[in-house]
Design an enzyme around this catalytic site. Structure first.
Site, PDB file in Angstrom:
ATOM      1  N   GLY A 182       6.532 -13.076 -22.708  1.00 54.28           N
ATOM      2  CA  GLY A 182       7.428 -12.038 -23.256  1.00 54.28           C
ATOM      3  C   GLY A 182       7.780 -12.348 -24.694  1.00 54.28           C
ATOM      4  O   GLY A 182       7.515 -13.446 -25.194  1.00 54.28           O
ATOM      5  N   LYS A 194       9.363 -10.084 -36.156  1.00 53.67           N
ATOM      6  CA  LYS A 194       8.912 -11.360 -35.577  1.00 53.67           C
ATOM      7  C   LYS A 194       9.726 -12.480 -36.214  1.00 53.67           C
ATOM      8  O   LYS A 194       9.752 -12.591 -37.441  1.00 53.67           O
ATOM      9  CB  LYS A 194       7.413 -11.543 -35.838  1.00 53.67           C
ATOM     10  N   GLY A 251       9.515 -13.812 -27.155  1.00 49.76           N
ATOM     11  CA  GLY A 251      10.534 -14.863 -27.209  1.00 49.76           C
ATOM     12  C   GLY A 251      11.166 -14.956 -28.583  1.00 49.76           C
ATOM     13  O   GLY A 251      12.173 -15.625 -28.788  1.00 49.76           O
ATOM     14  N   ARG A 252      10.537 -14.305 -29.552  1.00 52.09           N
ATOM     15  CA  ARG A 252      11.102 -14.363 -30.912  1.00 52.09           C
ATOM     16  C   ARG A 252      10.806 -13.069 -31.657  1.00 52.09           C
ATOM     17  O   ARG A 252      10.587 -13.070 -32.862  1.00 52.09           O
ATOM     18  CB  ARG A 252      10.541 -15.550 -31.686  1.00 52.09           C
ATOM     19  N   ARG A 271      -0.405  -5.648 -24.619  1.00 53.37           N
ATOM     20  CA  ARG A 271      -1.368  -6.753 -24.582  1.00 53.37           C
ATOM     21  C   ARG A 271      -2.031  -6.808 -23.208  1.00 53.37           C
ATOM     22  O   ARG A 271      -1.480  -6.264 -22.240  1.00 53.37           O
ATOM     23  CB  ARG A 271      -0.618  -8.086 -24.807  1.00 53.37           C
ATOM     24  N   ASP A 279      -1.543 -11.623 -33.753  1.00 54.09           N
ATOM     25  CA  ASP A 279      -1.058 -13.007 -33.734  1.00 54.09           C
ATOM     26  C   ASP A 279      -1.866 -13.918 -34.649  1.00 54.09           C
ATOM     27  O   ASP A 279      -2.847 -14.528 -34.239  1.00 54.09           O
ATOM     28  CB  ASP A 279      -0.991 -13.584 -32.314  1.00 54.09           C
ATOM     29  N   ASP A 328      -2.414 -13.072 -23.872  1.00 55.16           N
ATOM     30  CA  ASP A 328      -1.233 -12.411 -24.461  1.00 55.16           C
ATOM     31  C   ASP A 328      -1.458 -12.105 -25.938  1.00 55.16           C
ATOM     32  O   ASP A 328      -0.639 -11.419 -26.559  1.00 55.16           O
ATOM     33  CB  ASP A 328       0.028 -13.271 -24.282  1.00 55.16           C
ATOM     34  N   ASN A 329      -2.538 -12.590 -26.498  1.00 54.90           N
ATOM     35  CA  ASN A 329      -2.848 -12.300 -27.898  1.00 54.90           C
ATOM     36  C   ASN A 329      -4.047 -11.374 -28.018  1.00 54.90           C
ATOM     37  O   ASN A 329      -4.775 -11.404 -29.012  1.00 54.90           O
ATOM     38  CB  ASN A 329      -3.092 -13.604 -28.664  1.00 54.90           C
ATOM     39  N   ASP A 360      13.823 -21.336 -30.121  1.00 50.36           N
ATOM     40  CA  ASP A 360      14.998 -20.873 -30.873  1.00 50.36           C
ATOM     41  C   ASP A 360      14.868 -19.408 -31.299  1.00 50.36           C
ATOM     42  O   ASP A 360      15.766 -18.861 -31.939  1.00 50.36           O
ATOM     43  CB  ASP A 360      15.231 -21.761 -32.109  1.00 50.36           C
TER      44      ASP A 360
END
Ligand SMILES: Nc1ncnc2c1ncn2[C@@H]1O[C@H](COP(=O)(O)OP(=O)(O)OP(=O)(O)O)[C@@H](O)[C@H]1O
Ligand SMILES: [Mg+2]
EC number: 2.7.7.-
Length: 487
Positions: free
Chosen positions: A91, A114, A93-94, A184, A263, A253-254, A126
């Site tokens: 998912g 992003k 995440g950033r 994706r 990506d 996922d890419n 993070d």
């Protein structure tokens, strides 16, 4: 909330109308002092956006994720993926999807940030990104666009004013990415594993509507979706091979459903021709080496096919057979795209059975003599056979005769053949040392002119009028180039 009419935003968020399992709505996640460092004015214009207005404080706040656009709540998309062969729940995440811009041409493109902070899919991360990798994505994605390769685009980069901690302390940044969509293979894997059959169906119909509208409503549309994807990805990967692009992290996922490259983490362009070339520091087994990209594409497409099984046929055995039949055609489909691309690189219009041997023989010699991939084809195009030891060898001289003979066995003139080569062989690619030089100047000294110059040259990579010699030279030999995922 920011009123965005003057800027030209015409947003929708069709993705948010999918079943809730596919996303989580997010609140803005402010950064301390956003500053716009680069804006893609040409792209803004094609999207119907006013470049001047995009430089305003309000717009910069949007690019930083500090404020949401009026009437829109951003979201993080759920997806899964096979990373280096291992299946994981992932998912955004950033990243956050702001919405979809409807361009003056009536196209729908995702606007995504992003590096915009933590989301429910951040796991231990993070949610942030560093300036260097975001500028790198900007440069390489725009170079890919210049080369005519389907790709996500980069609209802007803002620095956040916050420091992020990796191995060292780095300046934080947010990239605004523009994409046909962010669907994706991993989105389908997520749907197949964690969604209901109905939810998966909604996702597939949504993907068809956005990317394969010709098959919308057809009875056999899910098989057509699979076949359409196989063809688009085969074509895309063949295009990568034509310019020596190594993606570096071809996890499922890419891989997009639209057929755009996505990506730009550890990617880089190959200089010396060698199919085993790997740049990514984490790809220790060479899974994503240049020469492995085509079969890995097939492997990823098989994962896509698996995720569609429930939609292909109610009888599982029958569904598996349909998927296998479609997937078994991938190698040949890829090969025909690759051959077509290589024929163009050699100025060949028609097809002859011996062509593949002619191409392979050249590649083998290039590998043996450690020839620069881009410059070899550039020299052949210009008819200036210099710059590599290869051209002085007897085996090349023989090959050259074969090639000349082959070129003369077609209706088109030599001039047409050369013109085809000029369109098919870039003069410039984003050379690793040139990219690093631009990033160094920007990140260490806040000096963006080196990057601007590089971007300008890369926007016209087939321009044989301006040879841009200093952008054509391979890196001085030294340590092998290494890339990092930049997470
Ligand atoms: N700093 C981070 N914090 C939280 N999650 C992260 C961070 N970096 C990467 N991830 C997540 O790890 C997964 C794999 O990362 P990967 O490097 O493929 O993607 P990415 O570069 O972040 O994004 P994209 O594929 O959208 O370009 C993704 O789910 C991504 O969101
Ligand atoms: Mg990714």
């Amino acid at each position: 909330m920011t009123n965005t009419n003057e800027t030209g935003w015409k947003l929708d968020n069709s993705y948010a109308r999918l079943p809730k399992t596919f996303f989580t709505k997010l609140d803005p996640n402010p950064v301390s002092s956003p500053k716009l460092v680069t804006l893609n004015e040409a792209l803004a214009q094609t999207m119907g956006l006013d470049a001047q207005a995009l430089r305003s404080e309000d717009s910069v706040d949007i690019f930083a994720g500090n404020t949401a656009m009026e009437g829109f709540s951003p979201l993080a998309q759920a997806y899964a993926g096979h990373q280096f062969g291992h299946f994981n729940m992932l998912g955004d995440g950033r990243a956050m999807l702001l919405g979809e811009q409807i361009t003056p041409e009536g196209e729908r493109v995702d606007i995504q940030l992003k590096g915009s902070g933590r989301t429910p899919y951040s796991r231990g991360g993070d949610g942030r990104a560093a300036l260097g990798p975001m500028l790198r994505e900007y440069i390489i994605s725009e170079a890919m666009h210049g080369l005519g390769i389907p790709t996500t685009r980069s609209l802007a980069v803002v620095t956040t004013g916050d420091t992020i901690i990796r191995e060292t302390r780095l300046p934080g940044a947010v990239l605004t990415r523009v994409a046909a969509s962010h669907l994706r293979v991993g989105t389908f894997q997520y749907g197949a594993n964690w969604g209901t059959a109905e939810e998966l169906k909604s996702l597939a119909d949504y993907a068809i509507k956005r990317h394969y509208p010709k098959i919308e409503g057809d009875d056999g549309r899910y098989l057509s979706l699979l076949k359409g994807m196989i063809n688009r990805q085969a074509k895309l990967i063949a295009k990568w091979q034509m310019v020596g692009f190594i993606h570096g992290v071809m996890n499922t996922d890419n891989m997009t459903i639209s057929g755009e490259t996505i990506d730009y983490g550890p990617c880089a362009f190959m200089d010396t021709y060698n199919p085993a070339t790997v740049f990514s520091s984490i790809d220790t087994q060479g899974r994503y080496a240049y020469g492995n990209q085509p079969p890995i594409g097939g492997w990823n497409l098989a994962r896509f096919a698996e995720s569609l099984l429930a939609l292909l046929h109610e009888d599982e055995d029958e569904a598996v057979k349909m998927a296998q039949d479609a997937i078994s055609e991938y190698p040949e489909i890829y090969r025909s795209h690759w051959l077509a691309g290589m024929r163009s690189k050699l100025g060949l219009f028609n097809e002859e059975e011996q062509d593949e041997a002619l191409i392979q023989d050249l590649l083998e010699m290039m590998e043996k003599h450690r020839a620069d991939f881009t410059n070899t084809f550039r020299s052949l195009t210009m008819g200036k056979l210099e710059g590599t030891a290869l051209f002085g060898t007897e085996e090349f001289i023989k090959w050259n005769e074969r090639w000349e003979e082959r070129r003369s066995r077609q209706q088109q003139s030599k001039e047409d053949s050369s013109e085809l080569m000029r369109r098919s062989n870039p003069v410039v690619i984003p050379r690793n040392h040139r990219v690093e030089e631009a990033l160094d100047a920007a990140v260490k000294n806040g000096e963006y002119s080196v990057m601007e110059r590089l971007l300008k040259v890369l926007s016209k990579p087939y321009d044989y009028e301006n040879e841009n010699e200093e952008y054509c030279r391979p890196a001085p030999t030294g340590l092998p180039y290494r890339t990092y995922c930049g997470t």
